[in-house]
Design a protein around this motif. Sequence first.
Motif, PDB file in Angstrom:
ATOM      1  N   VAL A 176       0.833  -1.197   0.000  1.00 37.79           N
ATOM      2  CA  VAL A 176       0.000   0.000   0.000  1.00 37.79           C
ATOM      3  C   VAL A 176       0.874   1.256   0.000  1.00 37.79           C
ATOM      4  O   VAL A 176       0.612   2.237  -0.681  1.00 37.79           O
ATOM      5  CB  VAL A 176      -0.958  -0.016   1.213  1.00 37.79           C
ATOM      6  CG1 VAL A 176      -1.695   1.298   1.336  1.00 37.79           C
ATOM      7  CG2 VAL A 176      -1.941  -1.177   1.088  1.00 37.79           C
ATOM      8  N   ARG A 177       1.964   1.180   0.743  1.00 40.34           N
ATOM      9  CA  ARG A 177       2.917   2.276   0.844  1.00 40.34           C
ATOM     10  C   ARG A 177       3.560   2.604  -0.508  1.00 40.34           C
ATOM     11  O   ARG A 177       3.851   3.753  -0.805  1.00 40.34           O
ATOM     12  CB  ARG A 177       4.017   1.854   1.810  1.00 40.34           C
ATOM     13  CG  ARG A 177       4.492   2.902   2.736  1.00 40.34           C
ATOM     14  CD  ARG A 177       5.460   2.216   3.674  1.00 40.34           C
ATOM     15  NE  ARG A 177       4.872   2.058   4.987  1.00 40.34           N
ATOM     16  CZ  ARG A 177       5.103   2.907   5.981  1.00 40.34           C
ATOM     17  NH1 ARG A 177       5.889   3.937   5.814  1.00 40.34           N
ATOM     18  NH2 ARG A 177       4.544   2.726   7.154  1.00 40.34           N
TER      19      ARG A 177
ATOM     20  N   LEU B 116      -2.497  14.132   4.808  1.00 42.88           N
ATOM     21  CA  LEU B 116      -3.229  14.740   5.926  1.00 42.88           C
ATOM     22  C   LEU B 116      -4.461  13.949   6.309  1.00 42.88           C
ATOM     23  O   LEU B 116      -4.998  14.110   7.393  1.00 42.88           O
ATOM     24  CB  LEU B 116      -3.714  16.149   5.528  1.00 42.88           C
ATOM     25  CG  LEU B 116      -2.702  17.176   5.063  1.00 42.88           C
ATOM     26  CD1 LEU B 116      -3.429  18.460   4.697  1.00 42.88           C
ATOM     27  CD2 LEU B 116      -1.688  17.441   6.154  1.00 42.88           C
ATOM     28  N   LEU B 117      -4.960  13.164   5.392  1.00 47.57           N
ATOM     29  CA  LEU B 117      -6.257  12.499   5.608  1.00 47.57           C
ATOM     30  C   LEU B 117      -6.174  11.103   5.009  1.00 47.57           C
ATOM     31  O   LEU B 117      -5.413  10.873   4.058  1.00 47.57           O
ATOM     32  CB  LEU B 117      -7.355  13.307   4.899  1.00 47.57           C
ATOM     33  CG  LEU B 117      -8.789  12.743   4.906  1.00 47.57           C
ATOM     34  CD1 LEU B 117      -9.434  12.952   6.280  1.00 47.57           C
ATOM     35  CD2 LEU B 117      -9.657  13.414   3.842  1.00 47.57           C
ATOM     36  N   LEU B 118      -6.960  10.205   5.569  1.00 49.27           N
ATOM     37  CA  LEU B 118      -6.971   8.826   5.070  1.00 49.27           C
ATOM     38  C   LEU B 118      -8.415   8.349   5.008  1.00 49.27           C
ATOM     39  O   LEU B 118      -9.191   8.592   5.929  1.00 49.27           O
ATOM     40  CB  LEU B 118      -6.162   7.981   6.054  1.00 49.27           C
ATOM     41  CG  LEU B 118      -6.069   6.478   5.957  1.00 49.27           C
ATOM     42  CD1 LEU B 118      -4.841   6.021   6.727  1.00 49.27           C
ATOM     43  CD2 LEU B 118      -7.274   5.742   6.467  1.00 49.27           C
ATOM     44  N   THR B 119      -8.779   7.708   3.916  1.00 51.68           N
ATOM     45  CA  THR B 119     -10.031   6.947   3.913  1.00 51.68           C
ATOM     46  C   THR B 119      -9.666   5.539   3.501  1.00 51.68           C
ATOM     47  O   THR B 119      -8.642   5.318   2.856  1.00 51.68           O
ATOM     48  CB  THR B 119     -11.097   7.508   2.944  1.00 51.68           C
ATOM     49  OG1 THR B 119     -10.647   7.355   1.610  1.00 51.68           O
ATOM     50  CG2 THR B 119     -11.404   8.970   3.240  1.00 51.68           C
ATOM     51  N   SER B 120     -10.498   4.579   3.885  1.00 51.40           N
ATOM     52  CA  SER B 120     -10.111   3.220   3.549  1.00 51.40           C
ATOM     53  C   SER B 120     -11.292   2.439   3.018  1.00 51.40           C
ATOM     54  O   SER B 120     -12.444   2.838   3.175  1.00 51.40           O
ATOM     55  CB  SER B 120      -9.461   2.548   4.759  1.00 51.40           C
ATOM     56  OG  SER B 120     -10.396   1.805   5.470  1.00 51.40           O
ATOM     57  N   THR B 121     -10.983   1.339   2.354  1.00 50.86           N
ATOM     58  CA  THR B 121     -12.032   0.465   1.835  1.00 50.86           C
ATOM     59  C   THR B 121     -12.744  -0.163   3.029  1.00 50.86           C
ATOM     60  O   THR B 121     -12.193  -0.212   4.125  1.00 50.86           O
ATOM     61  CB  THR B 121     -11.436  -0.634   0.944  1.00 50.86           C
ATOM     62  OG1 THR B 121     -10.420  -1.306   1.695  1.00 50.86           O
ATOM     63  CG2 THR B 121     -10.800  -0.044  -0.299  1.00 50.86           C
TER      64      THR B 121
ATOM     65  N   SER C 102     -14.248  -7.573   1.128  1.00 50.07           N
ATOM     66  CA  SER C 102     -13.705  -8.749   0.463  1.00 50.07           C
ATOM     67  C   SER C 102     -12.279  -9.059   0.908  1.00 50.07           C
ATOM     68  O   SER C 102     -11.774 -10.124   0.672  1.00 50.07           O
ATOM     69  CB  SER C 102     -13.741  -8.551  -1.046  1.00 50.07           C
ATOM     70  OG  SER C 102     -13.204  -7.293  -1.365  1.00 50.07           O
ATOM     71  N   SER C 103     -11.611  -8.116   1.542  1.00 53.03           N
ATOM     72  CA  SER C 103     -10.246  -8.382   1.985  1.00 53.03           C
ATOM     73  C   SER C 103      -9.903  -7.357   3.055  1.00 53.03           C
ATOM     74  O   SER C 103     -10.753  -6.584   3.473  1.00 53.03           O
ATOM     75  CB  SER C 103      -9.287  -8.265   0.799  1.00 53.03           C
ATOM     76  OG  SER C 103      -9.442  -7.005   0.198  1.00 53.03           O
ATOM     77  N   ALA C 104      -8.650  -7.351   3.458  1.00 51.18           N
ATOM     78  CA  ALA C 104      -8.237  -6.402   4.490  1.00 51.18           C
ATOM     79  C   ALA C 104      -8.465  -4.981   3.971  1.00 51.18           C
ATOM     80  O   ALA C 104      -8.323  -4.725   2.777  1.00 51.18           O
ATOM     81  CB  ALA C 104      -6.776  -6.623   4.800  1.00 51.18           C
ATOM     82  N   PRO C 105      -8.829  -4.040   4.854  1.00 49.69           N
ATOM     83  CA  PRO C 105      -9.057  -2.672   4.402  1.00 49.69           C
ATOM     84  C   PRO C 105      -7.783  -2.066   3.832  1.00 49.69           C
ATOM     85  O   PRO C 105      -6.693  -2.309   4.329  1.00 49.69           O
ATOM     86  CB  PRO C 105      -9.472  -1.942   5.681  1.00 49.69           C
ATOM     87  CG  PRO C 105      -9.006  -2.791   6.794  1.00 49.69           C
ATOM     88  CD  PRO C 105      -9.021  -4.200   6.297  1.00 49.69           C
ATOM     89  N   VAL C 106      -7.937  -1.294   2.757  1.00 47.42           N
ATOM     90  CA  VAL C 106      -6.787  -0.659   2.119  1.00 47.42           C
ATOM     91  C   VAL C 106      -6.883   0.845   2.333  1.00 47.42           C
ATOM     92  O   VAL C 106      -7.847   1.471   1.921  1.00 47.42           O
ATOM     93  CB  VAL C 106      -6.762  -0.983   0.611  1.00 47.42           C
ATOM     94  CG1 VAL C 106      -5.592  -0.283  -0.061  1.00 47.42           C
ATOM     95  CG2 VAL C 106      -6.700  -2.478   0.390  1.00 47.42           C
TER      96      VAL C 106
END
Length: 502
Positions: free
Chosen positions: A78-79, A119-124, A128-132
């Motif tokens: 992800v990084r 500054l901000l993060l949103t995630s899945t 269906s799998s681990a949140p990204v």
Amino acid sequence: MTLNPRWPSDPRSLRNWQLDRLRRYLSRTVLPFSAYYRRLFDQAGVEPAALRSIDDLRRIPFTTKSDFLAETDGSDPVRDFVLVPDKAVLSRRPSSVAKALLRGRKAVVEGFEHEFRPLLLTSTTGRSSAPVPFLYTAHDIANLELAGARVMRVCDANREMRMMNLFPFAPHLAFWITHYASTGFGVFVLGTGGGKVMGTDGNLRLIRKIKPDVLIGMPTFLYHVLTELADDSFQLPNLRKIVLGGEKAPLGMRRKLRALAQKLGAEKVDVLRTFGFTEAKLAWAECPFHEDAGSAGYHIHPDLALIEIVDPKTGEPRGECEPGEIVFTPLNARGSVVLRYRTGDCIDGGLFQEPCPFCGRNVPRLVGEISRTSEVRDLRLGKLKGTLVDFNQLEHVLDNVEYVATWQLEIRKRHDDPLELDELILHVTKADGIAEDQLRATLNERFVSETEIHPNRIEFHSVEELQRRQGFGTQLKEQRVVDHRPAAASQDATSVPETTHE
Ligand SMILES: [Zn+2]
């Protein structure tokens, strides 16, 4: 009124304008600062300058959800998708040199911070799998405000309207784009945090107090809230718009929401859908339409996103107005960036390039109903072999049947024995005005005629009981399809409970 006069008006020039933008974005921003894509482009031998036509895009390999999955060596892919600036490269940019001369080095450094510091993060949602997680910089937040404000304009909102945001308060795109749409457009939006934060009662109390012109949220939650208001004979005649996001909203659901609004005394209500996903860091909306004319589709911002439609099996590009899987490429993102991202969402109309027949905007539009490729499941219903069942289609059937208030489909093994056949159980809350036997017969008949299978059982429940089954107020999204097969836990999507990832 056009959304933005900067892009060309005829479809062909618009495509070329987007390609030009993509080439510059790749060579100046993505390839210098994205470890992942620098490697990928090197391996594929692709030069941005060589991407001269839409057909050339297929030289860029797709990015899929599986590319985000953690490697066994402990590295974090992800990084790799985050743009990490290289100060030496940045300071050689002509714009940096000019800025340093005019406004000093400090201004240049601040500009880099604005562009690249997350500054901000949103995630899945982790269905269906681990949140990204996807990161936003100040540059991205400005785009989120811009995109949010455009969604407001496409929905034909005005600044005098009072709005309420009923999306769950969580690091998810739906809540945050609604928040930034408010600041970008300059309109009052009260965020309740949804059912999980304030409970249904808290939401109802605020609606009675604020008397909103616009309600924004997930279809199932809005349906529940409007039903409660209607049961209390509350009147909300000024309600003008119901804006939906976060999950699918088939035609039947939209019809039911409009009928509920009428019960509240709101005669003229637009029920409008939005479509967005974590990886896009954006959402798009439908413009108001007359129900008989059908929707003109989701209006795409052509300066921020390049959309392609491909064959979901082969990945080959589809023609204009042909159905297929939606593939997304950003044109101005920082932070987390994915190129040619396979969404797993299929649209049954396609990408339309000519100006919108309703509002006249010259933007590409995604037209049709969207369904997820991952919702086709293999069920062993007969003795011999598995049957592929498209749960997207079952959802459409159920949302379209009259007198079905809410529902849930449950898959389990007969007698909970892992070796047994699969069973499909339909849980339903019935609206007033029909007998159980009659509704059961209608449901069975509709299932067989439209999907060639029928549920093993249909069970009727009270509203409260079904809400408990759906995880109402405790889960982020209401669970409309649950898989209770013992072996399914590790491989199946919806058996994994939603999490909030604080
Ligand atoms: Zn339009």
